[in-house]
Design a protein around this motif. Sequence first.
Motif, short mmCIF file in Angstrom:
data_model
loop_
_atom_site.label_atom_id
_atom_site.label_comp_id
_atom_site.label_asym_id
_atom_site.label_seq_id
_atom_site.Cartn_x
_atom_site.Cartn_y
_atom_site.Cartn_z
N LYS A 98 -10.59 36.33 2.61
CA LYS A 98 -9.48 35.37 2.51
C LYS A 98 -8.33 35.75 3.17
O LYS A 98 -7.45 34.99 3.90
N ILE A 99 -8.19 37.05 3.28
CA ILE A 99 -6.99 37.83 3.84
C ILE A 99 -7.11 37.32 5.50
O ILE A 99 -6.41 36.86 6.48
N VAL A 100 -8.38 37.58 6.31
CA VAL A 100 -8.74 37.50 7.50
C VAL A 100 -8.70 35.95 7.69
O VAL A 100 -7.83 35.58 8.89
N PHE A 101 -9.00 35.04 7.14
CA PHE A 101 -9.14 33.81 7.25
C PHE A 101 -7.62 33.33 7.25
O PHE A 101 -7.23 32.37 7.97
N SER A 102 -6.77 33.72 6.19
CA SER A 102 -5.35 33.47 6.43
C SER A 102 -4.63 34.00 7.58
O SER A 102 -3.61 33.13 7.98
N LEU A 103 -4.86 34.95 8.23
CA LEU A 103 -4.26 35.47 9.41
C LEU A 103 -4.82 34.69 10.54
O LEU A 103 -3.88 34.29 11.38
N ILE A 104 -5.91 34.29 10.71
CA ILE A 104 -6.52 33.32 11.62
C ILE A 104 -5.74 32.05 11.67
O ILE A 104 -5.34 31.45 12.73
N VAL A 105 -5.59 31.63 10.55
CA VAL A 105 -4.97 30.17 10.30
C VAL A 105 -3.34 30.24 10.75
O VAL A 105 -2.86 29.49 11.53
N THR A 106 -2.84 31.52 10.29
CA THR A 106 -1.38 31.63 10.60
C THR A 106 -1.15 31.64 12.10
O THR A 106 -0.18 31.09 12.68
N VAL A 107 -2.13 32.76 12.75
CA VAL A 107 -1.91 32.81 14.04
C VAL A 107 -2.21 31.49 14.77
O VAL A 107 -1.28 31.26 15.83
N GLY A 108 -3.13 30.78 14.43
CA GLY A 108 -3.40 29.63 15.01
C GLY A 108 -2.31 28.77 14.98
O GLY A 108 -1.90 28.08 16.17
N LEU A 109 -1.62 28.58 13.75
CA LEU A 109 -0.50 27.56 13.75
C LEU A 109 0.71 28.22 14.43
O LEU A 109 1.21 27.17 14.88
N ALA A 110 0.76 29.32 14.52
CA ALA A 110 1.98 29.84 15.44
C ALA A 110 1.64 29.65 16.81
O ALA A 110 2.77 29.33 17.50
N VAL A 111 0.53 29.70 17.42
CA VAL A 111 0.30 29.49 18.75
C VAL A 111 0.43 27.80 19.09
O VAL A 111 1.06 27.52 19.83
N PHE A 112 -0.16 27.07 18.12
CA PHE A 112 0.06 25.62 18.25
C PHE A 112 1.49 25.16 18.13
O PHE A 112 2.09 24.51 19.11
N VAL A 113 2.26 25.70 17.36
CA VAL A 113 3.88 25.41 17.18
C VAL A 113 4.39 25.86 18.52
O VAL A 113 5.50 25.21 19.16
N PHE A 114 4.05 27.18 18.85
CA PHE A 114 4.70 27.70 20.27
C PHE A 114 4.42 26.59 21.59
O PHE A 114 5.28 26.25 22.13
N TRP A 115 3.17 25.99 21.52
CA TRP A 115 2.89 25.31 22.45
C TRP A 115 3.50 23.93 22.44
O TRP A 115 3.87 23.57 23.45
N LEU A 116 3.66 23.47 21.22
CA LEU A 116 4.48 22.15 20.96
C LEU A 116 5.95 22.53 21.54
O LEU A 116 6.71 21.55 22.15
N ILE A 117 6.59 23.52 21.25
CA ILE A 117 7.88 23.73 21.70
C ILE A 117 8.17 24.01 22.96
O ILE A 117 8.99 23.49 23.65
#
Length: 230
Positions: free
Chosen positions: A49-68
Amino acid sequence: MADLKQSHLNGAYYGPSIPPPKSSHRPGRGGGCDCCGCLCGCLFNLLFKIVFSLIVTVGLAVFVFWLIFRPNAVKFRVTDASLARFDLNTTTNKLYYNLNLTVAIRNPNKHIGIYYDRIEARTYYGGQRFAAADLPSFYQGTKNTTELSLALDGQNMVVLQEKKLSAYDSDKSSGSYSVDMKLYLRVRFKLRGVKTPRFKPKIECDLKVPLDSNGKASGSFETTKCGFDW
């Protein structure tokens, strides 16, 4: 009297209840293994659960960075190149050269600036390096194209095998030489006031450079795109 006593002994017992005998069975090792297996399973689930949460968080951060910022790749091109001299003495293995290059660097990003802390140019012929030079460091703003000029003049030892010597003879006959240039960079990116750590990308340019002999060029140079490698 004896009959009365016998009748009393054979009657029902109305005293306090007698507890059952305690079992002498002791828990074996099987129970311990079950507890250990359960604990390992819980730890594995928690780690997953911890690893999965980290992957999701990093993925969202990269996606938001790309959008901005919508980052685009920086483009490197050699827009001009010429040789005033390119002579190989096959007896001494000395290469005499006079090479001029113009490199255009395009930053297409709207929100990302680039610090070029170091730019080292190296040129090769037949896989052998014959010249190197450092270019001045600079900051490149957004939506900007910067041109860098490079002049290399000198001599160096270049040992070519038979196959490479044949390629040199062919280039000499055509008046255009296959020269490779590599740029070794140390860069930082600036994102709205935030500077990233240094990166060390490498730029590779495969050039066909005409020889300009006595003010008369053997051909025209074609603008060449360079490859990008992290």
